[in-house]
Motif scaffolding. Structure first.
Motif, PDB file in Angstrom:
ATOM      1  N   GLY A  35       2.075  -4.405 -10.037  1.00  0.00           N
ATOM      2  CA  GLY A  35       0.973  -3.368  -9.666  1.00  0.00           C
ATOM      3  C   GLY A  35      -0.012  -3.838  -8.378  1.00  0.00           C
ATOM      4  O   GLY A  35      -0.140  -3.162  -7.791  1.00  0.00           O
ATOM      5  N   GLN A  36      -0.146  -5.178  -8.232  1.00  0.00           N
ATOM      6  CA  GLN A  36      -0.775  -5.562  -7.190  1.00  0.00           C
ATOM      7  C   GLN A  36      -0.203  -5.363  -5.828  1.00  0.00           C
ATOM      8  O   GLN A  36      -0.795  -5.135  -4.961  1.00  0.00           O
ATOM      9  CB  GLN A  36      -1.406  -7.037  -7.391  1.00  0.00           C
ATOM     10  CG  GLN A  36      -2.334  -7.375  -8.341  1.00  0.00           C
ATOM     11  CD  GLN A  36      -2.552  -8.945  -8.487  1.00  0.00           C
ATOM     12  OE1 GLN A  36      -1.585  -9.820  -8.390  1.00  0.00           O
ATOM     13  NE2 GLN A  36      -3.713  -9.334  -8.633  1.00  0.00           N
ATOM     14  N   ILE A  37       1.100  -5.682  -5.744  1.00  0.00           N
ATOM     15  CA  ILE A  37       1.886  -5.355  -4.614  1.00  0.00           C
ATOM     16  C   ILE A  37       1.834  -3.967  -4.308  1.00  0.00           C
ATOM     17  O   ILE A  37       1.712  -3.508  -3.019  1.00  0.00           O
ATOM     18  CB  ILE A  37       3.055  -5.631  -4.803  1.00  0.00           C
ATOM     19  CG1 ILE A  37       3.230  -7.268  -4.840  1.00  0.00           C
ATOM     20  CG2 ILE A  37       4.304  -5.368  -3.633  1.00  0.00           C
ATOM     21  CD1 ILE A  37       4.551  -8.094  -5.442  1.00  0.00           C
ATOM     22  N   ASN A  38       1.888  -3.144  -5.097  1.00  0.00           N
ATOM     23  CA  ASN A  38       2.037  -1.520  -4.780  1.00  0.00           C
ATOM     24  C   ASN A  38       0.465  -1.307  -4.288  1.00  0.00           C
ATOM     25  O   ASN A  38       0.421  -0.325  -3.416  1.00  0.00           O
ATOM     26  CB  ASN A  38       2.145  -0.745  -6.317  1.00  0.00           C
ATOM     27  CG  ASN A  38       1.968   0.776  -6.145  1.00  0.00           C
ATOM     28  OD1 ASN A  38       0.975   1.157  -6.367  1.00  0.00           O
ATOM     29  ND2 ASN A  38       3.036   1.415  -5.996  1.00  0.00           N
ATOM     30  N   TYR A  39      -0.385  -1.669  -4.929  1.00  0.00           N
ATOM     31  CA  TYR A  39      -1.897  -1.263  -4.150  1.00  0.00           C
ATOM     32  C   TYR A  39      -1.821  -2.014  -2.817  1.00  0.00           C
ATOM     33  O   TYR A  39      -2.538  -1.322  -1.776  1.00  0.00           O
ATOM     34  CB  TYR A  39      -2.796  -1.676  -5.246  1.00  0.00           C
ATOM     35  CG  TYR A  39      -3.600  -0.870  -6.296  1.00  0.00           C
ATOM     36  CD1 TYR A  39      -4.549   0.269  -5.833  1.00  0.00           C
ATOM     37  CD2 TYR A  39      -2.858  -0.559  -7.117  1.00  0.00           C
ATOM     38  CE1 TYR A  39      -4.776   1.360  -6.620  1.00  0.00           C
ATOM     39  CE2 TYR A  39      -3.112   0.609  -8.166  1.00  0.00           C
ATOM     40  CZ  TYR A  39      -4.177   1.442  -7.755  1.00  0.00           C
ATOM     41  OH  TYR A  39      -4.613   2.443  -8.710  1.00  0.00           O
ATOM     42  N   HIS A  40      -1.401  -3.352  -2.748  1.00  0.00           N
ATOM     43  CA  HIS A  40      -1.419  -4.022  -1.426  1.00  0.00           C
ATOM     44  C   HIS A  40      -0.756  -2.892  -0.436  1.00  0.00           C
ATOM     45  O   HIS A  40      -1.350  -2.823   0.807  1.00  0.00           O
ATOM     46  CB  HIS A  40      -0.833  -5.254  -1.435  1.00  0.00           C
ATOM     47  CG  HIS A  40      -0.799  -6.005  -0.470  1.00  0.00           C
ATOM     48  ND1 HIS A  40       0.270  -5.615   0.862  1.00  0.00           N
ATOM     49  CD2 HIS A  40      -1.743  -6.849   0.251  1.00  0.00           C
ATOM     50  CE1 HIS A  40      -0.091  -6.603   1.733  1.00  0.00           C
ATOM     51  NE2 HIS A  40      -1.126  -7.343   1.607  1.00  0.00           N
ATOM     52  N   ARG A  41       0.544  -2.562  -0.833  1.00  0.00           N
ATOM     53  CA  ARG A  41       1.180  -1.703   0.003  1.00  0.00           C
ATOM     54  C   ARG A  41       0.335  -0.551   0.453  1.00  0.00           C
ATOM     55  O   ARG A  41       0.438  -0.054   1.664  1.00  0.00           O
ATOM     56  CB  ARG A  41       2.653  -1.230  -0.462  1.00  0.00           C
ATOM     57  CG  ARG A  41       3.500  -0.306   0.539  1.00  0.00           C
ATOM     58  CD  ARG A  41       4.849  -0.085  -0.203  1.00  0.00           C
ATOM     59  NE  ARG A  41       4.786   0.512  -1.266  1.00  0.00           N
ATOM     60  CZ  ARG A  41       4.196   1.811  -1.578  1.00  0.00           C
ATOM     61  NH1 ARG A  41       4.079   2.599  -0.745  1.00  0.00           N
ATOM     62  NH2 ARG A  41       4.346   2.461  -2.628  1.00  0.00           N
ATOM     63  N   ARG A  42      -0.353   0.354  -0.444  1.00  0.00           N
ATOM     64  CA  ARG A  42      -0.699   1.670  -0.403  1.00  0.00           C
ATOM     65  C   ARG A  42      -1.981   1.204   0.598  1.00  0.00           C
ATOM     66  O   ARG A  42      -2.571   2.339   1.381  1.00  0.00           O
ATOM     67  CB  ARG A  42      -0.897   2.448  -1.483  1.00  0.00           C
ATOM     68  CG  ARG A  42       0.346   2.688  -1.990  1.00  0.00           C
ATOM     69  CD  ARG A  42       0.218   3.641  -3.172  1.00  0.00           C
ATOM     70  NE  ARG A  42      -0.203   2.915  -4.355  1.00  0.00           N
ATOM     71  CZ  ARG A  42      -1.051   3.311  -5.264  1.00  0.00           C
ATOM     72  NH1 ARG A  42      -1.541   4.704  -5.137  1.00  0.00           N
ATOM     73  NH2 ARG A  42      -1.216   2.608  -6.394  1.00  0.00           N
ATOM     74  N   LEU A  43      -2.692   0.039   0.334  1.00  0.00           N
ATOM     75  CA  LEU A  43      -3.947   0.018   1.158  1.00  0.00           C
ATOM     76  C   LEU A  43      -3.716  -0.481   2.444  1.00  0.00           C
ATOM     77  O   LEU A  43      -4.772  -0.335   3.451  1.00  0.00           O
ATOM     78  CB  LEU A  43      -4.951  -0.964   0.342  1.00  0.00           C
ATOM     79  CG  LEU A  43      -5.586  -0.561  -0.861  1.00  0.00           C
ATOM     80  CD1 LEU A  43      -6.156  -1.476  -1.701  1.00  0.00           C
ATOM     81  CD2 LEU A  43      -6.360   0.624  -0.538  1.00  0.00           C
ATOM     82  N   LEU A  44      -2.858  -1.545   2.801  1.00  0.00           N
ATOM     83  CA  LEU A  44      -2.754  -2.270   4.123  1.00  0.00           C
ATOM     84  C   LEU A  44      -1.633  -1.765   4.702  1.00  0.00           C
ATOM     85  O   LEU A  44      -1.506  -2.382   5.878  1.00  0.00           O
ATOM     86  CB  LEU A  44      -2.811  -3.834   3.816  1.00  0.00           C
ATOM     87  CG  LEU A  44      -3.922  -4.374   2.889  1.00  0.00           C
ATOM     88  CD1 LEU A  44      -4.010  -5.511   2.651  1.00  0.00           C
ATOM     89  CD2 LEU A  44      -5.387  -3.833   3.635  1.00  0.00           C
ATOM     90  N   ASP A  45      -0.699  -0.962   4.372  1.00  0.00           N
ATOM     91  CA  ASP A  45       0.344  -0.988   5.371  1.00  0.00           C
ATOM     92  C   ASP A  45       0.271   0.556   6.062  1.00  0.00           C
ATOM     93  O   ASP A  45       0.471   1.528   5.873  1.00  0.00           O
ATOM     94  CB  ASP A  45       1.846  -0.433   4.431  1.00  0.00           C
ATOM     95  CG  ASP A  45       2.933  -0.223   5.242  1.00  0.00           C
ATOM     96  OD1 ASP A  45       3.219  -1.055   6.301  1.00  0.00           O
ATOM     97  OD2 ASP A  45       3.854   0.568   4.875  1.00  0.00           O
ATOM     98  N   ILE A  46      -0.353   0.020   7.244  1.00  0.00           N
ATOM     99  CA  ILE A  46      -1.023   1.253   7.927  1.00  0.00           C
ATOM    100  C   ILE A  46      -0.166   1.445   9.275  1.00  0.00           C
ATOM    101  O   ILE A  46       0.520   0.792   9.780  1.00  0.00           O
ATOM    102  CB  ILE A  46      -2.425   0.799   8.590  1.00  0.00           C
ATOM    103  CG1 ILE A  46      -3.447   0.612   7.416  1.00  0.00           C
ATOM    104  CG2 ILE A  46      -2.906   1.891   9.328  1.00  0.00           C
ATOM    105  CD1 ILE A  46      -4.453  -0.145   7.593  1.00  0.00           C
TER     106      ILE A  46
END
Length: 149
Positions: A138-149
């Protein structure tokens, strides 16, 4: 039934981990940290691979895996393809080890004393490892959606 359920959950969530890493549009973003996000997706991926290879492969399967936990959080810029390969190898190890366990094994004490609070059985430890995987996934999913710009 517990063993088959755990195999299903580990396989599902490790495949989802692969998918999350594959979905990064910018491969360098896998290693970003920002503000209160202290662990990159790449480091969490390394941590999950290390964790499962230690507690399932090394302890239960006697694979000889030697963990370097600090490296899981300090290593950077491992290529995406290598991360995915590590996850695929972990899926194989987890399934091979679980296939070797009997229902009676699930009730036996986990080889290491007092790894986690709440129970000492192998089955309990495997449930703990599955929830640990889901938490970081779940943390990785949020990381991707927040920081994969």
């Amino acid at each position: 039934m517990l063993k088959e359920s755990l195999k299903s959950l580990f396989t599902r969530d490790l495949n989802k981990l692969k998918s999350e890493i594959e979905q990064y549009q910018n491969e360098q973003a896998i290693w970003l940290v920002d503000k209160a996000i202290l662990n990159s997706a790449g480091n969490l991926c390394l941590h999950l691979v290390g964790n499962l290879n230690t507690f399932v492969g090394g302890e239960l399967g006697k694979t000889g895996y030697v963990r370097d936990r600090p490296l899981e959080f300090s290593q950077k810029n491992v290529p995406r393809a290598e991360l995915i390969s590590m996850v695929e190898a972990t899926i194989a190890v987890v399934n091979e080890v679980l296939d070797q366990l009997s229902d009676a094994d699930m009730e036996r004490d986990y080889p290491q004393v007092k790894v986690v609070e709440g129970g000492s059985a192998i089955g309990f430890m495997l449930i703990h490892l599955s929830t640990h995987l889901a938490y970081h996934l779940g943390q990785i999913n949020y990381h991707r959606r927040l920081l994969d710009i």
